[in-house]
Scaffold this active site. Sequence first.
Site, PDB file in Angstrom:
ATOM      1  N   ARG A   1       0.143  12.571  -9.044  1.00  0.00           N
ATOM      2  CA  ARG A   1       0.690  11.228  -8.824  1.00  0.00           C
ATOM      3  C   ARG A   1       2.106  11.125  -9.388  1.00  0.00           C
ATOM      4  NH1 ARG A   1      -3.621   7.887  -7.151  1.00  0.00           N
ATOM      5  NH2 ARG A   1      -5.635   8.320  -8.100  1.00  0.00           N
TER       6      ARG A   1
ATOM      7  N   GLU B   1       0.834  -1.202   0.000  1.00  0.00           N
ATOM      8  CA  GLU B   1       0.000   0.000   0.000  1.00  0.00           C
ATOM      9  C   GLU B   1       0.868   1.251   0.000  1.00  0.00           C
ATOM     10  OE1 GLU B   1      -2.762   1.211  -0.521  1.00  0.00           O
ATOM     11  OE2 GLU B   1      -4.438   0.208   0.462  1.00  0.00           O
ATOM     12  N   ASP B   2       0.392   2.299  -0.633  1.00  0.00           N
ATOM     13  CA  ASP B   2       1.123   3.565  -0.588  1.00  0.00           C
ATOM     14  C   ASP B   2       0.950   4.251   0.762  1.00  0.00           C
ATOM     15  OD1 ASP B   2      -1.539   3.937  -1.166  1.00  0.00           O
ATOM     16  OD2 ASP B   2      -1.232   5.533  -2.615  1.00  0.00           O
TER      17      ASP B   2
ATOM     18  N   ASP C   1      -4.152   5.262   6.244  1.00  0.00           N
ATOM     19  CA  ASP C   1      -4.662   6.475   6.871  1.00  0.00           C
ATOM     20  C   ASP C   1      -5.630   6.049   7.986  1.00  0.00           C
ATOM     21  OD1 ASP C   1      -5.380   9.076   7.282  1.00  0.00           O
ATOM     22  OD2 ASP C   1      -6.191   9.444   5.305  1.00  0.00           O
TER      23      ASP C   1
ATOM     24  N   PHE D   1      -1.946  16.644   4.421  1.00  0.00           N
ATOM     25  CA  PHE D   1      -2.406  16.086   3.156  1.00  0.00           C
ATOM     26  C   PHE D   1      -1.242  15.961   2.194  1.00  0.00           C
ATOM     27  CE2 PHE D   1      -4.258  15.777  -1.017  1.00  0.00           C
ATOM     28  CZ  PHE D   1      -5.180  14.777  -0.800  1.00  0.00           C
TER      29      PHE D   1
HETATM   30  C1  PRP Z   1      -5.691   5.462  -0.664  1.00  0.00           C
HETATM   31  C2  PRP Z   1      -4.626   4.413  -0.397  1.00  0.00           C
HETATM   32  C3  PRP Z   1      -5.343   3.365   0.382  1.00  0.00           C
HETATM   33  C4  PRP Z   1      -6.411   4.145   1.115  1.00  0.00           C
HETATM   34  C5  PRP Z   1      -5.956   4.353   2.510  1.00  0.00           C
HETATM   35  O1  PRP Z   1      -6.382   5.142  -1.821  1.00  0.00           O
HETATM   36  O2  PRP Z   1      -4.068   3.901  -1.569  1.00  0.00           O
HETATM   37  O3  PRP Z   1      -5.904   2.377  -0.450  1.00  0.00           O
HETATM   38  O4  PRP Z   1      -6.529   5.421   0.471  1.00  0.00           O
HETATM   39  O5  PRP Z   1      -6.917   5.051   3.225  1.00  0.00           O
HETATM   40  P1  PRP Z   1      -7.570   4.470   4.544  1.00  0.00           P
HETATM   41  O6  PRP Z   1      -6.470   3.923   5.393  1.00  0.00           O
HETATM   42  O7  PRP Z   1      -8.192   5.699   5.170  1.00  0.00           O
HETATM   43  O8  PRP Z   1      -8.591   3.458   4.180  1.00  0.00           O
HETATM   44  P2  PRP Z   1      -7.464   6.122  -2.475  1.00  0.00           P
HETATM   45  O9  PRP Z   1      -8.825   5.767  -1.966  1.00  0.00           O
HETATM   46  O10 PRP Z   1      -7.026   7.556  -2.297  1.00  0.00           O
HETATM   47  O11 PRP Z   1      -7.426   5.700  -4.006  1.00  0.00           O
HETATM   48  P3  PRP Z   1      -6.232   5.872  -5.074  1.00  0.00           P
HETATM   49  O12 PRP Z   1      -5.129   4.955  -4.631  1.00  0.00           O
HETATM   50  O13 PRP Z   1      -6.837   5.439  -6.380  1.00  0.00           O
HETATM   51  O14 PRP Z   1      -5.812   7.319  -5.077  1.00  0.00           O
END
Ligand code: PRP
Length: 185
Positions: free
Chosen positions: A165, A99-100, A103, A152
């Site tokens: 990105r 995961e990136d 949160d 952010f």
């Molecule tokens: C981001 C990230 C995780 C998620 C984490 O994806 O890649 O999957 O949010 O958030 P959380 O811990 O609050 O659940 P995002 O929904 O922004 O989609 P993206 O990767 O397509 O930008």
Amino acid sequence: MIHDDVEEVLLTDAQIRTRVAELGAQLSQDFDGRDPVLVSVLKGSIIFLADLVRAMEIPLSVDLMEVSSYGASTESSGQVRILKDLSRPIEGRHVVVVEDIIDTGLTLNYLLRYLRDKGPASLGICCLLDKPARRLAPIEIDYRGFTIPDRFVIGYGLDYDERYRNLPYIGVLRPSVYGASAAPE
Ligand code: PRP
């Protein structure tokens, strides 16, 4: 230029490169002879995944999933919809979710339950960024790149409204870009 919208660089591309190399070396050591499957969640994680697998020297597979949250009203339940599922079974395989950012942890919390039901031999988590201040679901992170403050962040795969990105570093978005009234989530 996209760089003009960055208030502050939180992690330089050199810092990221060094840390990704360390994570790759650690994973290579831990999963040597285990033929792991690295599972990433679109879209933000693809940059990290692409660099991480090239920092690994053992045989491995990658797979991609895409999920979407059911929206604000059900956010606390952490219910997510699977838009793209795994392309191969993971039963009996050593799986590492890449995961990136983690949160609230709600996305991953759901995903881990979903993947565990498929009977992997092991299920680990590797995330580049850990933002513990906003955590709602407890997550045990096995491999962590950096712990970051509650700001952010954009770049290195992370977006604001699908932009940024392609920044090679992790930056903090200038509040004037999204309007100072409401910080994006
Ligand atoms: C981001 C990230 C995780 C998620 C984490 O994806 O890649 O999957 O949010 O958030 P959380 O811990 O609050 O659940 P995002 O929904 O922004 O989609 P993206 O990767 O397509 O930008």
